[in-house]
Enzyme design. Structure first.
Site, PDB file in Angstrom:
ATOM      1  N   GLY A  96       0.527  -4.950   1.057  1.00 48.06           N
ATOM      2  CA  GLY A  96      -0.681  -5.016   0.225  1.00 48.06           C
ATOM      3  C   GLY A  96      -0.428  -5.674  -1.123  1.00 48.06           C
ATOM      4  O   GLY A  96      -1.351  -6.224  -1.729  1.00 48.06           O
ATOM      5  N   ALA A 101       0.867  -1.183   0.000  1.00 52.20           N
ATOM      6  CA  ALA A 101       0.000   0.000   0.000  1.00 52.20           C
ATOM      7  C   ALA A 101       0.902   1.231   0.000  1.00 52.20           C
ATOM      8  O   ALA A 101       2.031   1.182   0.493  1.00 52.20           O
ATOM      9  CB  ALA A 101      -0.884  -0.009   1.246  1.00 52.20           C
ATOM     10  N   GLU A 138      -0.737  -9.256  -0.480  1.00 53.38           N
ATOM     11  CA  GLU A 138      -2.166  -9.503  -0.213  1.00 53.38           C
ATOM     12  C   GLU A 138      -2.984  -9.474  -1.502  1.00 53.38           C
ATOM     13  O   GLU A 138      -3.907 -10.277  -1.684  1.00 53.38           O
ATOM     14  CB  GLU A 138      -2.683  -8.465   0.794  1.00 53.38           C
ATOM     15  N   GLU A 167       4.852  -5.148   7.189  1.00 58.45           N
ATOM     16  CA  GLU A 167       4.172  -4.051   7.893  1.00 58.45           C
ATOM     17  C   GLU A 167       4.708  -3.854   9.306  1.00 58.45           C
ATOM     18  O   GLU A 167       4.686  -2.746   9.839  1.00 58.45           O
ATOM     19  CB  GLU A 167       2.655  -4.309   7.953  1.00 58.45           C
TER      20      GLU A 167
HETATM   21  N1  CO8 Z   1       4.574   3.070  -0.669  1.00 57.75           N
HETATM   22  C1  CO8 Z   1       4.992   4.239  -1.182  1.00 57.75           C
HETATM   23  N2  CO8 Z   1       6.130   4.346  -1.912  1.00 57.75           N
HETATM   24  C2  CO8 Z   1       6.856   3.232  -2.114  1.00 57.75           C
HETATM   25  C3  CO8 Z   1       6.471   1.985  -1.601  1.00 57.75           C
HETATM   26  C4  CO8 Z   1       5.269   1.923  -0.847  1.00 57.75           C
HETATM   27  N3  CO8 Z   1       4.800   0.776  -0.322  1.00 57.75           N
HETATM   28  N4  CO8 Z   1       7.390   1.060  -1.968  1.00 57.75           N
HETATM   29  C5  CO8 Z   1       8.327   1.728  -2.680  1.00 57.75           C
HETATM   30  N5  CO8 Z   1       8.003   3.036  -2.771  1.00 57.75           N
HETATM   31  C6  CO8 Z   1       8.744   4.107  -3.449  1.00 57.75           C
HETATM   32  C7  CO8 Z   1       9.953   4.593  -2.643  1.00 57.75           C
HETATM   33  O1  CO8 Z   1       9.558   5.496  -1.636  1.00 57.75           O
HETATM   34  C8  CO8 Z   1      10.787   5.225  -3.734  1.00 57.75           C
HETATM   35  O2  CO8 Z   1      10.215   6.460  -4.047  1.00 57.75           O
HETATM   36  P1  CO8 Z   1      11.162   7.763  -4.323  1.00 57.75           P
HETATM   37  O3  CO8 Z   1      12.009   7.371  -5.488  1.00 57.75           O
HETATM   38  O4  CO8 Z   1      10.175   8.830  -4.623  1.00 57.75           O
HETATM   39  O5  CO8 Z   1      11.960   7.963  -3.100  1.00 57.75           O
HETATM   40  C9  CO8 Z   1      10.533   4.310  -4.929  1.00 57.75           C
HETATM   41  O6  CO8 Z   1       9.323   3.611  -4.647  1.00 57.75           O
HETATM   42  C10 CO8 Z   1      11.640   3.274  -5.123  1.00 57.75           C
HETATM   43  O7  CO8 Z   1      11.807   2.633  -3.889  1.00 57.75           O
HETATM   44  P2  CO8 Z   1      13.221   2.080  -3.407  1.00 57.75           P
HETATM   45  O8  CO8 Z   1      14.311   3.031  -3.806  1.00 57.75           O
HETATM   46  O9  CO8 Z   1      13.113   1.728  -1.968  1.00 57.75           O
HETATM   47  O10 CO8 Z   1      13.343   0.782  -4.333  1.00 57.75           O
HETATM   48  P3  CO8 Z   1      14.102  -0.588  -4.038  1.00 57.75           P
HETATM   49  O11 CO8 Z   1      13.998  -1.372  -5.301  1.00 57.75           O
HETATM   50  O12 CO8 Z   1      15.458  -0.338  -3.474  1.00 57.75           O
HETATM   51  O13 CO8 Z   1      13.249  -1.310  -2.873  1.00 57.75           O
HETATM   52  C11 CO8 Z   1      11.198  -2.089  -1.892  1.00 57.75           C
HETATM   53  C12 CO8 Z   1      11.939  -1.721  -3.187  1.00 57.75           C
HETATM   54  C13 CO8 Z   1      11.872  -3.306  -1.228  1.00 57.75           C
HETATM   55  C14 CO8 Z   1       9.776  -2.433  -2.304  1.00 57.75           C
HETATM   56  C15 CO8 Z   1      11.252  -0.906  -0.897  1.00 57.75           C
HETATM   57  O14 CO8 Z   1      10.848   0.271  -1.577  1.00 57.75           O
HETATM   58  C16 CO8 Z   1      10.354  -1.085   0.282  1.00 57.75           C
HETATM   59  O15 CO8 Z   1      10.768  -1.670   1.268  1.00 57.75           O
HETATM   60  N6  CO8 Z   1       9.103  -0.576   0.208  1.00 57.75           N
HETATM   61  C17 CO8 Z   1       8.170  -0.634   1.307  1.00 57.75           C
HETATM   62  C18 CO8 Z   1       7.659  -2.037   1.539  1.00 57.75           C
HETATM   63  C19 CO8 Z   1       6.601  -2.051   2.610  1.00 57.75           C
HETATM   64  O16 CO8 Z   1       6.837  -1.714   3.755  1.00 57.75           O
HETATM   65  N7  CO8 Z   1       5.387  -2.447   2.247  1.00 57.75           N
HETATM   66  C20 CO8 Z   1       4.261  -2.522   3.146  1.00 57.75           C
HETATM   67  C21 CO8 Z   1       3.458  -1.260   3.079  1.00 57.75           C
HETATM   68  S1  CO8 Z   1       2.124  -1.205   4.245  1.00 57.75           S
HETATM   69  C22 CO8 Z   1       0.924  -2.155   3.509  1.00 57.75           C
HETATM   70  O17 CO8 Z   1       1.069  -2.617   2.432  1.00 57.75           O
HETATM   71  C23 CO8 Z   1      -0.321  -2.366   4.310  1.00 57.75           C
HETATM   72  C24 CO8 Z   1      -1.378  -3.026   3.482  1.00 57.75           C
HETATM   73  C25 CO8 Z   1      -2.712  -2.901   4.167  1.00 57.75           C
HETATM   74  C26 CO8 Z   1      -3.791  -2.376   3.251  1.00 57.75           C
HETATM   75  C27 CO8 Z   1      -3.840  -0.925   3.274  1.00 57.75           C
HETATM   76  C28 CO8 Z   1      -5.023  -0.373   2.563  1.00 57.75           C
HETATM   77  C29 CO8 Z   1      -4.877   1.114   2.293  1.00 57.75           C
END
Ligand code: CO8
Length: 261
Positions: free
Chosen positions: A112, A68, A115, A135
């Protein structure tokens, strides 16, 4: 229909529709708008007789979806979540789709994203896929079924490991745990998903819908309730012309012609 955060494609010849999550620079993070578009596309594809299977995938090879959209979620509060019933039905629309769905996962399927993949009927993974529910690292918990669906797929211990430590499963681990059905080299994944979807779409559409509903019933009922549901569906399927046609085609040693339209 025109979309901003997803791309869609319909192959009328094969009956396969594809939804591509299209925010690769944000690792296809699932914003509310993106999920609304996914739900609209599912509505559209479900209503079209020509479509027999739907593939959902992410743009690029780095991520199916990184979860998400954290930037969108940050700052919400409990009262707001309660008032708006945050995570409304369009977030789970894929799980309600009556036609077969395949998630083709390349790279990260996190939070998400994992999911959303689990809401599909079949997950196929590229060898670079990574599945996780991280999360906990944000002091959150999965919110669209992760604790429930993941546990049913991989069992309690692995689900706890993933949800409590944030550990990701690689493609081979996901295959071994039953989370995914097949793994392919990264550059072959989309072809595999399309081939599987084409195969599914070539079957009787109504039989596929009944099979899907019966398998899903296994997750929602006791064994005896599920078997009873299957028995009733099995009895009823004989009312479909396709069942007559399928058996006649076998006996006459010819391809079947389904009443799909
Ligand atoms: N949300 C927002 N932005 C994201 C997300 C995300 N989940 N994942 C990646 N991005 C963005 C980064 O902020 C970055 O943006 P910017 O260039 O503007 O700084 C861009 O994508 C590239 O990201 P990275 O440089 O980190 O890319 P990598 O290839 O090095 O890493 C990852 C990719 C491993 C996916 C890493 O970005 C990461 O760890 N992301 C977060 C993962 C995470 O915590 N996911 C869980 C989120 S919470 C959730 O999903 C709850 C679900 C419940 C439902 C909710 C309903 C609304």
């Amino acid at each position: 229909m025109s979309y901003v955060l997803i791309e869609t494609n319909v192959d009328e010849a094969t009956g396969v529709a594809t939804i591509v999550l299209n925010r690769p620079e944000q690792r296809n993070a699932l914003s509310n708008q993106l999920m609304k578009e996914v739900a609209l596309a599912i509505d559209d594809f479900e209503s079209k007789d020509t479509i027999g299977c739907i593939v959902i995938t992410g743009k690029g090879t780095k991520a199916f979806a990184g979860g998400a959209d954290i930037k969108e979620m940050a700052g919400r509060d409990y009262a707001q979540n309660l008032k708006e019933n945050f995570i409304t039905s369009h977030w789970e629309r894929v799980a309600q789709c009556r036609k077969p769905t395949i998630a083709a996962v390349m790279g990260y399927a996190l939070g998400g994203g994992c999911e959303l993949a689990m809401m599909c009927d079949i997950i196929v993974a590229a060898s670079n896929a990574k599945f996780g529910q991280p999360e906990i690292n944000l002091a959150l918990l999965p919110g669209i079924g992760g604790t429930q669906r993941l546990t049913r797929f991989v069992g309690k211990s692995t689900a706890m490991d993933m949800c409590l430590t944030g550990r990701m499963l690689n493609a081979e681990e996901a295959l071994a745990s039953g989370l995914v059905a097949r793994v392919a080299p990264t550059d072959e994944l989309q072809d595999l998903a399309q081939e599987m979807a084409k195969n599914i779409a070539s079957k009787s559409r109504m039989a596929s819908m009944l099979v899907k509903e019966a398998v899903n019933t296994a997750y929602e009922s006791t064994l005896s309730q599920g078997i009873s549901f299957e028995r009733k569906s099995f009895h009823a399927i004989f009312a479909l012309e396709d069942a007559d046609e399928g058996m006649a085609a076998f006996i006459e040693n010819r391809p079947a012609r389904w009443h799909n339209k």
